[in-house]
Scaffold this motif. Structure first.
Motif, short mmCIF file in Angstrom:
data_model
loop_
_atom_site.label_atom_id
_atom_site.label_comp_id
_atom_site.label_asym_id
_atom_site.label_seq_id
_atom_site.Cartn_x
_atom_site.Cartn_y
_atom_site.Cartn_z
N MET A 86 0.84 -1.19 0.00
CA MET A 86 0.00 0.00 0.00
C MET A 86 0.88 1.25 0.00
SD MET A 86 -3.06 1.41 0.21
CE MET A 86 -4.21 0.21 0.87
N ILE A 87 0.62 2.13 -0.95
CA ILE A 87 1.31 3.41 -1.02
C ILE A 87 0.27 4.52 -0.83
CG2 ILE A 87 2.50 5.04 -2.56
CD1 ILE A 87 3.96 2.67 -3.78
N THR A 88 0.57 5.45 0.07
CA THR A 88 -0.36 6.54 0.34
C THR A 88 0.36 7.89 0.23
OG1 THR A 88 -1.64 5.17 1.88
CG2 THR A 88 -1.92 7.56 2.04
N SER A 122 -2.96 13.68 -3.84
CA SER A 122 -3.30 12.53 -2.99
C SER A 122 -3.47 11.29 -3.85
CB SER A 122 -4.61 12.80 -2.22
OG SER A 122 -4.45 13.88 -1.31
N LEU A 123 -3.07 10.15 -3.29
CA LEU A 123 -3.14 8.88 -4.02
C LEU A 123 -3.13 7.76 -3.01
CD1 LEU A 123 -0.95 7.82 -7.05
CD2 LEU A 123 -0.77 6.54 -4.91
N ARG A 172 9.24 11.72 -6.72
CA ARG A 172 10.53 11.94 -6.07
C ARG A 172 10.37 12.16 -4.57
NH1 ARG A 172 13.69 15.69 -10.63
NH2 ARG A 172 14.12 13.94 -12.03
N MET A 173 9.28 12.75 -4.16
CA MET A 173 9.00 12.87 -2.72
C MET A 173 8.71 11.49 -2.14
SD MET A 173 6.94 16.44 -2.08
CE MET A 173 5.85 16.46 -3.51
N ILE A 189 3.28 10.88 3.59
CA ILE A 189 3.64 9.83 2.64
C ILE A 189 3.93 8.56 3.42
CG2 ILE A 189 5.20 9.11 0.79
CD1 ILE A 189 5.90 12.03 0.34
N GLU A 190 3.24 7.47 3.08
CA GLU A 190 3.45 6.20 3.76
C GLU A 190 3.60 5.06 2.75
OE1 GLU A 190 0.40 5.39 6.59
OE2 GLU A 190 1.09 6.92 8.01
#
Length: 264
Positions: free
Chosen positions: A1-3, A40-41, A64-65, A77-78
């Motif tokens: 999971m990418i947030t 946001s994603l 890049r962040m 960012i997680e």
């Protein structure tokens, strides 16, 4: 999971050069450029999530962040619940990242490039060798795996760089416009590899692009980015429904720009 949760980033632009008496009397003030205002994603396992937007929309800066290269001015960012700002090494270990530059060591073979990065990721020599063999099969690198990277085609360079990013078998894969400069066959090969990684191996894949066809072929979900902000999110069909358009290209223009005149 990418947030990514409402991330933002601005950069200080160089001050304009003054000349003559003005340069002596007053130093020009520096300006700020808002590269990302609010993106946001949320991307899950076994799915391909596309970050779709025109050039300059903020896609690369956002990724890049995510990769820890820039610290966001705001937002969260997680990666698999790990905060990228607080635990960057732990978060990076969960990702395989293919940026917009596919630099390889030209005097090393494709296999040596892949194995070297496997060793950097903490794999034993045997593990790295086994992974390089498996990835050469997945990415159709068998013909060049023992050739020096010097003189590789763009497609061969991209696939070797992707194998290098995947050598530690990360749960999450991040790609920044991976098909730039690729021919039709190389693009088809990459698409098939991404499908296998997501559908069969359960990877969480996020990639940025400005190519409508890629999104329609690959993405389970799309986040539309325009002028530094995420402006719409959904499947291709849901985005067409939101915009009231039959063609996805028309839906993208309506969502990203408001109307075709502004886009032109």
């Amino acid at each position: 999971m990418i947030t990514l949760d409402q991330i933002a980033k601005r950069f200080k632009a160089p001050a304009p050069k003054a000349s003559g008496l003005g340069a002596l009397l007053k130093k020009p003030a520096a300006s700020w450029v808002e590269a990302v205002k609010s993106v946001s994603l949320q991307a899950g396992n076994g799915r391909i999530t596309g970050l779709l937007g025109p050039n300059g929309a903020g896609k690369t800066t956002s990724l890049r962040m995510l990769a820890g290269l820039f610290q966001p001015d705001a937002g969260r960012i997680e990666v698999d619940g790990i905060d990228v700002l607080r635990e960057p090494q732990a978060a990076l270990a969960r990702m395989g990242i293919l940026g917009d530059a596919h630099g390889l060591y030209p005097r090393l073979t494709a296999r040596e490039n892949i194995v070297y990065f496997g060793r950097l990721q903490g794999l034993s020599q045997e593990q790295a060798e086994a992974r390089s063999e498996a990835l050469s099969e997945l990415l159709d690198l068998k013909k060049v795996i023992d050739r020096r990277a010097e003189g590789f085609s763009q497609g061969e360079r991209m696939k070797t760089a992707l194998a290098r990013a995947l050598v530690h078998d990360p749960a999450n894969i991040v790609l920044d416009e991976p098909t730039n400069g690729l021919d039709v066959l190389a693009t088809r090969s990459l698409r098939e590899a991404l499908r296998v990684l997501a559908r069969e191996q359960g990877k969480c894949i996020v990639f940025s692009t400005h190519i409508m066809q890629e999104v329609e072929y690959l993405c389970d979900e799309v986040v539309v980015v325009s002028r530094g902000s995420s402006v719409a999110r959904g499947t291709v069909d849901e985005l067409k429904q939101q915009a009231g358009c039959e063609r996805f290209e028309d839906a993208f223009v309506a969502l990203a720009f408001g109307n075709e005149k502004e886009a032109a």
